[in-house]
Write a protein that holds these residues in place. Structure first.
Motif, short mmCIF file in Angstrom:
data_model
loop_
_atom_site.label_atom_id
_atom_site.label_comp_id
_atom_site.label_asym_id
_atom_site.label_seq_id
_atom_site.Cartn_x
_atom_site.Cartn_y
_atom_site.Cartn_z
N LEU A 267 0.99 -1.20 0.15
CA LEU A 267 0.02 -0.08 0.13
C LEU A 267 0.74 1.39 0.02
CD1 LEU A 267 -2.67 1.64 0.27
CD2 LEU A 267 -2.51 1.10 2.64
N LYS A 268 0.78 2.00 -1.06
CA LYS A 268 1.33 3.39 -1.07
C LYS A 268 0.44 4.42 -0.74
CE LYS A 268 4.98 1.95 -4.49
NZ LYS A 268 5.46 2.26 -5.69
N ALA A 269 0.64 5.22 0.26
CA ALA A 269 -0.53 6.05 0.70
C ALA A 269 -0.11 7.46 0.92
CB ALA A 269 -0.98 5.64 2.02
N GLY A 270 -0.96 8.36 0.71
CA GLY A 270 -0.75 9.91 0.85
C GLY A 270 -1.01 10.38 2.05
N THR A 271 -1.33 11.67 2.32
CA THR A 271 -1.67 12.09 3.76
C THR A 271 -3.30 11.87 3.97
OG1 THR A 271 -1.58 14.55 2.94
CG2 THR A 271 0.44 13.40 3.58
N ASP A 272 -3.59 12.13 5.38
CA ASP A 272 -4.81 12.19 5.72
C ASP A 272 -5.77 11.18 5.08
OD1 ASP A 272 -4.26 14.57 7.23
OD2 ASP A 272 -4.25 15.62 5.39
N ILE A 273 -5.39 9.92 5.16
CA ILE A 273 -6.19 8.94 4.50
C ILE A 273 -7.03 8.15 6.11
CG2 ILE A 273 -6.10 6.45 3.70
CD1 ILE A 273 -3.96 7.67 2.06
N TYR A 274 -8.09 7.91 5.67
CA TYR A 274 -8.78 7.18 6.73
C TYR A 274 -9.24 5.77 6.18
CZ TYR A 274 -12.23 6.10 10.41
OH TYR A 274 -13.05 5.43 11.37
N ILE A 275 -9.27 4.73 6.76
CA ILE A 275 -9.66 3.37 6.65
C ILE A 275 -10.39 3.02 7.63
CG2 ILE A 275 -8.70 0.77 5.85
CD1 ILE A 275 -6.12 2.24 4.55
N ASP A 276 -11.64 2.44 7.44
CA ASP A 276 -12.29 1.81 8.40
C ASP A 276 -12.11 0.40 8.66
OD1 ASP A 276 -14.65 1.68 10.20
OD2 ASP A 276 -15.77 3.43 9.23
N LEU A 287 -3.35 4.98 -2.51
CA LEU A 287 -4.49 6.03 -2.16
C LEU A 287 -3.85 7.39 -2.04
CD1 LEU A 287 -5.94 3.69 0.79
CD2 LEU A 287 -6.51 3.77 -1.54
N GLY A 288 -4.48 8.05 -2.76
CA GLY A 288 -3.88 9.66 -2.73
C GLY A 288 -4.52 10.35 -1.52
N ASN A 289 -4.04 11.51 -1.49
CA ASN A 289 -4.25 12.49 -0.04
C ASN A 289 -5.72 12.42 0.17
OD1 ASN A 289 -1.42 12.84 -0.05
ND2 ASN A 289 -1.68 14.77 -0.98
N GLY A 290 -6.17 12.31 1.24
CA GLY A 290 -7.47 12.54 1.83
C GLY A 290 -8.64 11.70 1.47
N VAL A 291 -7.95 10.20 0.94
CA VAL A 291 -8.90 9.33 0.52
C VAL A 291 -9.66 8.67 1.97
CG1 VAL A 291 -9.27 6.73 -0.09
CG2 VAL A 291 -8.15 8.58 -1.75
N HIS A 292 -11.06 8.31 1.81
CA HIS A 292 -11.55 7.90 2.98
C HIS A 292 -12.20 6.44 2.40
CE1 HIS A 292 -14.54 8.00 6.44
NE2 HIS A 292 -15.01 7.07 5.83
N ILE A 321 -9.15 5.05 -10.39
CA ILE A 321 -10.19 6.31 -9.87
C ILE A 321 -9.32 7.25 -9.63
CG2 ILE A 321 -11.70 6.65 -8.09
CD1 ILE A 321 -12.06 3.71 -9.42
N SER A 322 -9.90 8.47 -10.53
CA SER A 322 -9.19 9.79 -10.39
C SER A 322 -9.86 10.50 -9.12
CB SER A 322 -9.79 10.72 -11.52
OG SER A 322 -9.00 10.03 -12.69
N ALA A 323 -9.48 11.64 -8.83
CA ALA A 323 -9.78 12.46 -7.77
C ALA A 323 -11.16 12.86 -7.33
CB ALA A 323 -8.98 13.97 -7.73
N ASN A 324 -11.67 12.97 -6.29
CA ASN A 324 -12.94 13.49 -5.85
C ASN A 324 -13.95 12.62 -6.31
OD1 ASN A 324 -11.71 15.52 -4.24
ND2 ASN A 324 -11.32 16.48 -6.11
N CYS A 325 -13.85 11.42 -6.46
CA CYS A 325 -14.75 10.28 -7.09
C CYS A 325 -15.55 9.91 -5.61
CB CYS A 325 -14.62 9.10 -7.69
SG CYS A 325 -13.49 9.77 -9.48
#
Length: 456
Positions: A267-276, A287-292, A321-325
């Protein structure tokens, strides 16, 4: 001095109660043997030899693409016998690193340190201290308190009551010059409780020959833990997942519950990612920045753009998947799916080899297969693209700004023009031009009076 690796993978693993060879049982989504091979190959050995035996064809098929060489141990007569099967193909001037296919979590850095000791002319052993050493070979050292230089390894079944009190055990992993092994292996005898040729007997031979015995210990016992049954495999899986989760937390990824997260790949992850909770990451995922990521999602071999929201119970497999989907809940994105910025795939929507342009949306209860969707397209509930005629697959093209009414069936190959509207309930079999309205449904009839049937 070159390095060659020998990995023992010939055992049946009867306690696994499986038709599959033990070393092929998965840990973190990957066969245990493959974990060992991948770590060993980080040392860039001249050759990696896999000693196979039980169900050899299955093992060979799994490792065929990994650049290793398999050698058959027709009879499983012990670890010393197994190593001897590989030695004729080993450069006599090389350092030999002996590993095990059912000990999957030895880190490459620890392997490297062992080989460095062997390069100094030592027989380098990997040992570990256990509170419960039952079943393991004991490290016998000089001195009344067993704290001096290593003298021998005594297998559990051959140990005296005093030796059974020793907590330092042999992992079986060692590094040594090939020339030493070539001299020692023919001298090993099988006069022990198991009637086997133990590789561990080379330790006493090294002492007799005046060869220094070096040793290292892992940071965690689990790094050298072998797997003999499914309980041990499950325990090692949980420990490994916990380590991966802790690393992600340290890297700034927020996990709702680290004990309910599985990483079966990278997993390559940006910042401020939340995984439930109960999320499974498999293969190569970015996972790009801010992905939930919501609960109970499965993401495999996918790139998820910044700011995208993945809602509960969604499955994403080989998608871009692009940004803000927005995805889900209960969405399934199959291989070949591409979502551009601000696209939305809602609940109970399935896509396969489909592209959704920027701002397009399929909010619910839809199947899109082999479909090219332009920008700002609205696809109503119950829509399906009929892409398969029983033999061949065909494509559907939906241009920018089209509106697809609910419960429509679009029979490919077909193109729907920019700004076109498809009336709800239509079955579309012909192309629709730009800005046209297409209605393709049976004419409504109202029958009166109407007497409802009654139960006889």
């Amino acid at each position: 001095m070159s390095l060659e690796v020998i990995i023992l993978a010939a055992g049946q693993g009867t306690r696994m109660r499986s038709e599959k060879p033990k070393v092929l049982h998965p840990l973190a989504g990957k066969p245990m043997l493959v974990h060992t091979i991948e770590q060993a190959q980080r040392l860039q050995p001249g050759q990696t030899h896999i000693v196979v035996g039980h169900q050899a064809h299955q093992v060979e098929a799994v490792v065929a693409s990994l650049g290793v060489k398999c050698v058959l141990q027709a009879e499983q007569l012990g670890t010393g016998h197994a190593v001897a099967q590989a030695m004729p193909a080993v450069d006599s001037d090389a350092i030999v690193l002996v590993l095990y296919g059912d000990v999957p979590l030895v880190p490459a850095a620890l392997m490297q340190k062992l080989t460095e000791q062997a390069g100094q002319g030592k027989l380098a052993l990997l040992t570990v201290n256990l509170n419960d050493a039952s079943g393991y070979g004991r490290i016998v050292r000089q001195g009344p308190d067993n704290s001096g230089p290593i003298q021998a390894i005594i297998e559990h079944k051959d140990a005296t009551p005093e030796q059974l009190q020793i907590k330092e055990i042999n992992t079986g992993i060692l590094a040594v010059k090939a020339s030493y092994l070539n001299a020692w292996l023919p001298r090993i005898e099988s006069n022990n409780a198991q009637g086997e040729i133990y590789l561990t007997d080379v330790v006493a031979m090294a002492v007799d020959d005046g060869i220094a015995i070096g040793y290292l210990q892992p940071d965690f016992p689990q790094q050298t833990q072998g797997v003999n049954d499914r309980m041990q495999l499950a325990a090692l899986e949980r420990w490994h997942q916990q380590q991966q989760a802790h690393q992600l937390l340290s890297d700034g990824v927020q996990l709702a519950d680290p004990s309910r997260f599985d990483l079966r790949g990278e997993l390559k992850a940006g910042t401020d990612i939340y995984i439930d909770i109960n999320v499974i990451i498999e293969g190569q995922v970015h996972l790009g920045n801010g992905v939930h990521v919501g609960p109970n999602c499965h993401i495999k071999d996918a790139h998820i753009g910044a700011g995208t929201q993945i809602l509960a119970n969604s499955v994403i497999d080989q998608a871009q998947i692009s940004a803000n989907c927005s995805i889900g809940p209960f969405a399934r994105l199959r291989p070949g799916t591409i979502l551009h910025e601000n696209a939305k795939v809602g609940n109970f929507v399935e896509t396969k080899k489909t592209t959704l342009g920027s701002g397009s949306k399929a909010n619910h209860f839809t199947y899109l297969g082999d479909t090219e969707v332009g920008e700002h397209v609205n696809i109503g509930a119950g829509t399906i693209t009929c892409n398969f005629d029983g033999v061949n697959k065909f494509k559907t093209h939906i241009a920018d700004g089209a509106f697809i009414g609910s419960n429509s069936s679009i029979v490919a190959p077909v193109s729907i023009g920019a700004g076109a509207t498809i009336a709800a309930g239509s079955t579309i079999t012909k192309d629709v031009a730009n800005d046209n309205l297409a209605i393709a449904r049976g004419k409504q009839r109202n029958i009166a009076p109407w007497v409802k049937p009654v139960k006889l």
